[in-house]
Design a protein around this motif. Structure first.
Motif, PDB file in Angstrom:
ATOM      1  N   VAL A  32       0.849  -1.204   0.000  1.00  4.73           N
ATOM      2  CA  VAL A  32       0.000   0.000   0.000  1.00  4.73           C
ATOM      3  C   VAL A  32       0.881   1.249   0.000  1.00  4.73           C
ATOM      4  CG1 VAL A  32      -1.774   1.301   1.251  1.00  4.73           C
ATOM      5  CG2 VAL A  32      -1.923  -1.199   1.106  1.00  4.73           C
ATOM      6  N   LYS A  34       0.161   4.470  -0.797  1.00  5.27           N
ATOM      7  CA  LYS A  34      -0.469   5.799  -0.694  1.00  5.27           C
ATOM      8  C   LYS A  34       0.435   6.767   0.080  1.00  5.27           C
ATOM      9  CE  LYS A  34      -3.117   4.600   3.449  1.00  5.27           C
ATOM     10  NZ  LYS A  34      -4.294   3.884   3.930  1.00  5.27           N
ATOM     11  N   ASN A  55      -5.345   4.649  -2.250  1.00  7.92           N
ATOM     12  CA  ASN A  55      -6.706   4.922  -1.790  1.00  7.92           C
ATOM     13  C   ASN A  55      -7.317   6.170  -2.406  1.00  7.92           C
ATOM     14  OD1 ASN A  55      -5.185   6.727  -0.341  1.00  7.92           O
ATOM     15  ND2 ASN A  55      -6.454   6.586   1.501  1.00  7.92           N
ATOM     16  N   ILE A  76      -8.120   0.824  -3.060  1.00  6.58           N
ATOM     17  CA  ILE A  76      -8.584   0.300  -1.774  1.00  6.58           C
ATOM     18  C   ILE A  76      -9.383   1.326  -0.980  1.00  6.58           C
ATOM     19  CG2 ILE A  76      -6.697  -1.386  -1.630  1.00  6.58           C
ATOM     20  CD1 ILE A  76      -5.256   0.493   0.280  1.00  6.58           C
ATOM     21  N   MET A 158     -14.323  -7.468   0.765  1.00  2.58           N
ATOM     22  CA  MET A 158     -13.226  -6.745   1.411  1.00  2.58           C
ATOM     23  C   MET A 158     -13.733  -6.133   2.712  1.00  2.58           C
ATOM     24  SD  MET A 158     -12.302  -3.289   1.924  1.00  2.58           S
ATOM     25  CE  MET A 158     -11.085  -2.060   1.461  1.00  2.58           C
ATOM     26  N   ILE A 160     -12.302  -3.455   6.130  1.00  5.38           N
ATOM     27  CA  ILE A 160     -11.269  -2.763   6.905  1.00  5.38           C
ATOM     28  C   ILE A 160     -11.641  -2.969   8.373  1.00  5.38           C
ATOM     29  CG2 ILE A 160     -10.130  -0.563   7.386  1.00  5.38           C
ATOM     30  CD1 ILE A 160     -11.159   0.435   4.651  1.00  5.38           C
ATOM     31  N   MET A 201      -4.193  -5.688   7.530  1.00  5.66           N
ATOM     32  CA  MET A 201      -3.282  -4.576   7.279  1.00  5.66           C
ATOM     33  C   MET A 201      -2.042  -4.776   8.168  1.00  5.66           C
ATOM     34  SD  MET A 201      -6.454  -1.799   7.018  1.00  5.66           S
ATOM     35  CE  MET A 201      -5.581  -0.475   7.722  1.00  5.66           C
ATOM     36  N   SER A 202      -1.206  -3.737   8.287  1.00  7.59           N
ATOM     37  CA  SER A 202       0.053  -3.931   9.023  1.00  7.59           C
ATOM     38  C   SER A 202      -0.135  -4.582  10.395  1.00  7.59           C
ATOM     39  CB  SER A 202       0.780  -2.591   9.203  1.00  7.59           C
ATOM     40  OG  SER A 202       1.300  -2.165   7.968  1.00  7.59           O
ATOM     41  N   ARG A 217      -3.336  -6.096   2.698  1.00 12.00           N
ATOM     42  CA  ARG A 217      -2.986  -4.748   2.243  1.00 12.00           C
ATOM     43  C   ARG A 217      -2.065  -4.111   3.280  1.00 12.00           C
ATOM     44  NH1 ARG A 217      -8.689  -4.971   2.837  1.00 12.00           N
ATOM     45  NH2 ARG A 217      -8.351  -3.528   4.546  1.00 12.00           N
ATOM     46  N   VAL A 218      -0.790  -4.065   2.972  1.00 12.78           N
ATOM     47  CA  VAL A 218       0.168  -3.625   3.986  1.00 12.78           C
ATOM     48  C   VAL A 218       0.918  -2.376   3.531  1.00 12.78           C
ATOM     49  CG1 VAL A 218       2.173  -4.300   5.363  1.00 12.78           C
ATOM     50  CG2 VAL A 218       0.412  -5.997   4.825  1.00 12.78           C
ATOM     51  N   GLY A 219       0.788  -1.309   4.312  1.00  7.08           N
ATOM     52  CA  GLY A 219       1.473  -0.058   4.004  1.00  7.08           C
ATOM     53  C   GLY A 219       2.622   0.224   4.956  1.00  7.08           C
ATOM     54  N   THR A 220       2.277   0.605   6.176  1.00  2.00           N
ATOM     55  CA  THR A 220       3.263   1.066   7.156  1.00  2.00           C
ATOM     56  C   THR A 220       4.427   0.095   7.360  1.00  2.00           C
ATOM     57  OG1 THR A 220       1.399   2.131   8.256  1.00  2.00           O
ATOM     58  CG2 THR A 220       3.472   2.017   9.484  1.00  2.00           C
ATOM     59  N   ARG A 226       3.278   7.036   7.463  1.00  4.83           N
ATOM     60  CA  ARG A 226       2.910   8.025   6.437  1.00  4.83           C
ATOM     61  C   ARG A 226       2.909   9.418   7.029  1.00  4.83           C
ATOM     62  NH1 ARG A 226      -0.140   3.473   5.273  1.00  4.83           N
ATOM     63  NH2 ARG A 226      -1.610   4.003   6.932  1.00  4.83           N
TER      64      ARG A 226
HETATM   65  C1  LIG Z   1      -3.835   2.639   4.319  1.00  4.20           C
HETATM   66  C2  LIG Z   1      -4.619   1.402   4.118  1.00  4.20           C
HETATM   67  C3  LIG Z   1      -4.037   0.139   4.344  1.00  4.20           C
HETATM   68  C4  LIG Z   1      -2.638  -0.055   4.867  1.00  4.20           C
HETATM   69  O1  LIG Z   1      -2.601   0.249   6.229  1.00  4.20           O
HETATM   70  P1  LIG Z   1      -1.265   0.011   7.104  1.00  4.20           P
HETATM   71  O2  LIG Z   1      -1.782  -0.018   8.496  1.00  4.20           O
HETATM   72  O3  LIG Z   1      -0.384   1.166   6.825  1.00  4.20           O
HETATM   73  O4  LIG Z   1      -0.681  -1.275   6.688  1.00  4.20           O
HETATM   74  C5  LIG Z   1      -4.814  -0.977   4.088  1.00  4.20           C
HETATM   75  N1  LIG Z   1      -6.092  -0.877   3.645  1.00  4.20           N
HETATM   76  C6  LIG Z   1      -6.677   0.316   3.417  1.00  4.20           C
HETATM   77  C7  LIG Z   1      -8.075   0.346   2.916  1.00  4.20           C
HETATM   78  C8  LIG Z   1      -5.968   1.487   3.648  1.00  4.20           C
HETATM   79  O5  LIG Z   1      -6.562   2.666   3.411  1.00  4.20           O
END
Ligand SMILES: *Cc1c(COP(=O)(O)O)cnc(C)c1O
Length: 230
Positions: A32, A34, A55, A76, A158, A160, A201-202, A217-220, A226
């Motif tokens: 992820v 973003k 996103n 996402i 999906m 969150i 997620m993370s 879905r992994v960002g951090t 961020r």
């Molecule tokens: C930002 C986001 C993520 C990633 O989140 P992290 O906690 O940074 O891994 C996953 N899914 C969605 C829908 C997001 O907006």
């Protein structure tokens, strides 16, 4: 650093698959990206990563223009109907369809561009006021409506999950989403497949994998925290 982080997360994904007795190729790690620069994406791309999540429509389209065309872009975040036209032919999968109205707009734009759009239906399993997504009891009816649209393929669901310190706390929600997908699959609705589950997620992706996630879905944990101020 980035590649190191990515490998650490991928390693955890693989361990969670082992623990759950699942094949590693059942789960796709979406990076992820973003708020992060295109250069970060390019670094991971050069390493072989192809699945990236964004996103915001505008950020996705500008990165799309700049970066290699074989990237699989996952939208996402919440999608507004007036933005649909910018992305229908650029996204690999829209994870966040939460109304028939939005689906009809996707249908209209997809028909114009003569493409088929793959989507997931977003469910607010934890029933949080702050989150988009359908209530569990609305999902089946809406899936049945969207399934009638010829330029859309429903691939799964999906969610969150709530932001928690311990991912274990979200196990019940991941399990609920899985159950919901099993129930919908059992209805054998034409044009609907329930093979994909985007959850985790993370903070909770290993738990999500144990409960059946096919996309995490992994960002951090990959890109670092961020900074929304810049
Ligand atoms: C930002 C986001 C993520 C990633 O989140 P992290 O906690 O940074 O891994 C996953 N899914 C969605 C829908 C997001 O907006």
């Amino acid at each position: 650093m980035l590649i190191n982080n990515y490998n650490n997360v991928l390693n955890e994904v693989n361990l969670a698959c082992d623990k759950a007795g699942r094949a590693k190729d059942e789960v796709t790690l979406i990076a992820v990206s973003k708020t992060k620069p295109a250069s970060d994406i390019q670094t991971l791309y050069d390493y072989g990563v192809r699945d990236f999540g964004e996103n915001k429509v505008q950020e996705l389209t500008s990165k799309y223009e700049e970066l290699p065309k074989d990237i699989r872009w996952h939208l996402i975040g919440h999608l507004q109907t007036n933005k649909v036209k910018y992305i229908v032919d650029k996204v690999y999968l829209i994870h966040s369809v939460d109304s028939v109205k939005l689906a009809m707009e996707i249908e209209k734009e997809a028909a114009k561009k003569d493409v088929i759009v793959n989507i997931l239906v977003q469910v607010n399993v934890a029933n949080e006021d702050t989150k988009f997504g359908l209530d569990n009891d609305e999902v089946i009816n809406i899936v049945e409506e969207i399934a009638k649209l010829p330029h859309i393929r429903i691939k799964g669901l999906m969610t969150i999950a709530p932001f928690v310190d311990d991912g274990e706390e979200n196990r019940k929600y991941f399990n609920e989403l899985k159950q919901l997908s099993v129930d919908i699959k059992a209805k054998n609705i034409d044009n609907v497949c329930m093979d994909m589950l985007s959850m985790g997620m993370s903070g909770d992706f290993t738990t999500a994998i144990e409960e059946g996630a096919t996309y995490v879905r992994v960002g951090t944990s990959i890109f670092g925290v961020r900074n929304y101020a810049i």
